[in-house]
Write a protein that holds these residues in place. Structure first.
Motif, PDB file in Angstrom:
ATOM      1  N   VAL A  64       0.838  -1.194   0.000  1.00 24.54           N
ATOM      2  CA  VAL A  64       0.000   0.000   0.000  1.00 24.54           C
ATOM      3  C   VAL A  64       0.879   1.252   0.000  1.00 24.54           C
ATOM      4  N   ARG A  65       0.413   2.253  -0.733  1.00 21.80           N
ATOM      5  CA  ARG A  65       1.001   3.582  -0.632  1.00 21.80           C
ATOM      6  C   ARG A  65       0.215   4.371   0.402  1.00 21.80           C
ATOM      7  N   GLN A  66       0.896   5.199   1.172  1.00 18.91           N
ATOM      8  CA  GLN A  66       0.229   6.058   2.137  1.00 18.91           C
ATOM      9  C   GLN A  66       0.469   7.518   1.761  1.00 18.91           C
ATOM     10  N   LEU A  67      -0.633   8.262   1.626  1.00 17.97           N
ATOM     11  CA  LEU A  67      -0.571   9.691   1.356  1.00 17.97           C
ATOM     12  C   LEU A  67      -1.041  10.448   2.592  1.00 17.97           C
ATOM     13  N   VAL A  68      -0.357  11.518   2.915  1.00 16.01           N
ATOM     14  CA  VAL A  68      -0.658  12.309   4.106  1.00 16.01           C
ATOM     15  C   VAL A  68      -0.977  13.740   3.667  1.00 16.01           C
ATOM     16  N   PHE A  70       1.141  14.411   0.375  1.00 14.83           N
ATOM     17  CA  PHE A  70       2.535  14.003   0.255  1.00 14.83           C
ATOM     18  C   PHE A  70       2.638  12.508   0.573  1.00 14.83           C
ATOM     19  N   GLU A  71       3.544  11.832  -0.115  1.00 11.79           N
ATOM     20  CA  GLU A  71       3.698  10.391   0.108  1.00 11.79           C
ATOM     21  C   GLU A  71       4.529  10.131   1.353  1.00 11.79           C
ATOM     22  N   ARG A  72       4.047   9.205   2.184  1.00 10.54           N
ATOM     23  CA  ARG A  72       4.816   8.784   3.363  1.00 10.54           C
ATOM     24  C   ARG A  72       5.938   7.851   2.914  1.00 10.54           C
ATOM     25  N   VAL A  73       7.105   8.057   3.495  1.00 10.45           N
ATOM     26  CA  VAL A  73       8.281   7.266   3.131  1.00 10.45           C
ATOM     27  C   VAL A  73       8.939   6.727   4.400  1.00 10.45           C
ATOM     28  N   VAL A  74       9.852   5.785   4.200  1.00  9.90           N
ATOM     29  CA  VAL A  74      10.658   5.242   5.291  1.00  9.90           C
ATOM     30  C   VAL A  74      12.102   5.636   5.016  1.00  9.90           C
ATOM     31  N   GLY A  75      12.691   6.369   5.962  1.00 12.04           N
ATOM     32  CA  GLY A  75      14.075   6.801   5.841  1.00 12.04           C
ATOM     33  C   GLY A  75      14.862   6.442   7.088  1.00 12.04           C
ATOM     34  N   PRO A 111       9.226  15.334  -0.002  1.00  9.09           N
ATOM     35  CA  PRO A 111       9.073  16.793  -0.118  1.00  9.09           C
ATOM     36  C   PRO A 111       8.232  17.214  -1.315  1.00  9.09           C
ATOM     37  N   PHE A 112       7.879  16.247  -2.155  1.00  9.58           N
ATOM     38  CA  PHE A 112       7.175  16.579  -3.394  1.00  9.58           C
ATOM     39  C   PHE A 112       5.699  16.225  -3.275  1.00  9.58           C
ATOM     40  N   ASP A 132      -6.080  18.464   7.332  1.00  4.98           N
ATOM     41  CA  ASP A 132      -4.647  18.264   7.484  1.00  4.98           C
ATOM     42  C   ASP A 132      -4.387  17.117   8.463  1.00  4.98           C
ATOM     43  N   GLY A 133      -3.415  16.301   8.124  1.00  2.08           N
ATOM     44  CA  GLY A 133      -3.083  15.146   8.947  1.00  2.08           C
ATOM     45  C   GLY A 133      -3.775  13.876   8.517  1.00  2.08           C
ATOM     46  N   ALA A 134      -4.776  13.981   7.636  1.00  5.53           N
ATOM     47  CA  ALA A 134      -5.490  12.792   7.174  1.00  5.53           C
ATOM     48  C   ALA A 134      -4.549  11.894   6.374  1.00  5.53           C
ATOM     49  N   VAL A 135      -4.787  10.597   6.450  1.00  2.00           N
ATOM     50  CA  VAL A 135      -3.995   9.594   5.729  1.00  2.00           C
ATOM     51  C   VAL A 135      -4.922   8.815   4.816  1.00  2.00           C
ATOM     52  N   ARG A 136      -4.507   8.633   3.591  1.00  5.00           N
ATOM     53  CA  ARG A 136      -5.230   7.779   2.646  1.00  5.00           C
ATOM     54  C   ARG A 136      -4.279   6.689   2.150  1.00  5.00           C
ATOM     55  N   GLU A 137      -4.800   5.495   2.019  1.00  8.59           N
ATOM     56  CA  GLU A 137      -3.999   4.379   1.528  1.00  8.59           C
ATOM     57  C   GLU A 137      -4.476   3.987   0.129  1.00  8.59           C
TER      58      GLU A 137
END
Length: 359
Positions: A159-163, A170-175, A187-188, A198-203
């Motif tokens: 799943v992709r997570q967008l915040v 913006f896409e959530r990433v693991v760093g 950042p894009f 604001d703060g909502a997450v969609r998968e």
């Protein structure tokens, strides 16, 4: 540090953060990842699936498949396909029911879509005595008519997570934060047409949607066949994150010991159904697993088993029925859903409760 964690650290250090989907895929399918190295199923594993709770689940799925094949006029030859067959428990019970019609066995090839060599060997030992024609593959075949079942398969697809931040997605990433894996945001901004606070997450599940669309197109081409998806999830798109990690029947941090936990996310059945309908297939449901099983005879089957059982065995059968179809804590009846995809509009058994919009 696990071997998967070491690879992720090197990859992130060299090329930058990975998406949540890439992280999930790596943890599950890496050569040292979860499915290659762990035994996830059963009381000694990390979770228990419905087929392992009771043979009744697989028997009812088998009855559904056999009914669809008969309703289609017994097409031959055809494939009986399972996505992610685990230890072969579900297919074993399905075959026991379908073998009551010798023509079904004679016309069918069993195709198991399984990436793990270790699990393929387990499946071979379990199923080879039950059917003369079994094949393994990395992707579902669609060149001839098929009847496909997928139980707790789609929840494991990446799943992709967008915040939502400052009115944009913006896409959530693991760093990396120091030497530790950590969540962050790309950042894009992502072009995503959905309003939210604001703060909502969609998968998003592009792999799941693409797979369903491909299956649906093949069903429409053949004009016979069916796909049955059973999994935990929700019927319509929801805001919120559902990605979770389970190890030893307990929830753990998603970033803890990558490759040693089962990672999954709730299935968006509305998105799956939309993908199938885009391919001009018909969808039925989703309905609650409990409603599906009861409509197809769970209580009657439990009663038949109980009629030959001791008092203690009957109590165990009743507990199993509640586990599969109940709506209480720890029960699967409403958390899990069933969705059917067919090339024709007629409603299959078990799906009269809910149907696709417009039908």
């Amino acid at each position: 540090m696990t071997p998967v964690a070491e690879r992720l650290h090197r990859r992130i250090a060299q090329a930058g953060p990975v998406t949540v989907a890439e992280y999930m895929s790596t943890c599950l399918t890496d050569p040292d990842g979860y499915y290659a190295r762990r035994e996830p199923f059963g009381s000694a594993g990390d979770f228990i699936t419905a087929p392992e709770i009771s043979q009744m689940f697989g028997e009812i799925v088998g009855a559904f498949v056999l009914d669809r094949w008969i309703a289609d006029g017994r097409p031959a030859p055809f494939d009986l396909v399972e996505l992610g067959p685990g230890r072969g428990t579900l297919m074993r019970d399905v075959l026991r029911v379908c073998a009551t019609d010798p023509r079904f066995v004679a016309a069918s090839r069993v195709v198991l879509v399984e990436a793990s060599d270790r699990l393929r060997q387990v499946q071979r030992r379990s199923l080879a005595p039950l059917h003369p024609n079994i094949a393994w593959t990395d992707r579902p075949p669609t060149e001839r008519p098929f009847y496909l079942v997928a139980n707790e398969f789609f929840d494991a697809l990446p799943v992709r997570q967008l915040v939502r931040r400052d009115g944009r997605w913006f896409e959530r990433v693991v760093g990396l934060t120091g030497d530790a894996l950590a969540f962050g945001l790309s950042p894009f901004p992502i072009p995503f047409a959905a309003e939210a606070e604001d703060g909502a997450v969609r998968e998003l599940r592009p792999a799941a949607d693409a797979l369903v669309a491909s299956l649906a197109r093949a069903l429409v081409t053949h004009d016979v066949g069916a796909a049955l998806v059973v999994d935990y999830g929700y019927a319509a798109a929801e805001s919120g994150e559902t990605l979770q990690a389970v190890r030893g029947h307990a929830y753990v941090d998603v970033l803890d010991r990558p490759g040693e936990s089962d990672l999954s996310a709730h299935v968006d059945f509305g998105a799956l159904a939309a993908a199938a309908r885009t391919a001009r297939a018909h969808t039925h449901g989703p309905v609650d697993q409990g409603d599906f099983l009861v409509a197809l005879g769970l209580l009657q089957r439990a009663g038949a088993l109980g009629s030959r059982a001791s008092a203690d065995e009957r109590a165990m059968i009743e507990a199993v029925v509640r586990r599969l179809a109940g709506d209480g804590e720890g029960e699967m009846g409403t958390l899990f859903k069933a969705l059917a995809i067919t090339p024709r509009p007629a409603t299959p058994p078990g799906f009269a409760v809910v149907n696709e919009p417009g039908d």
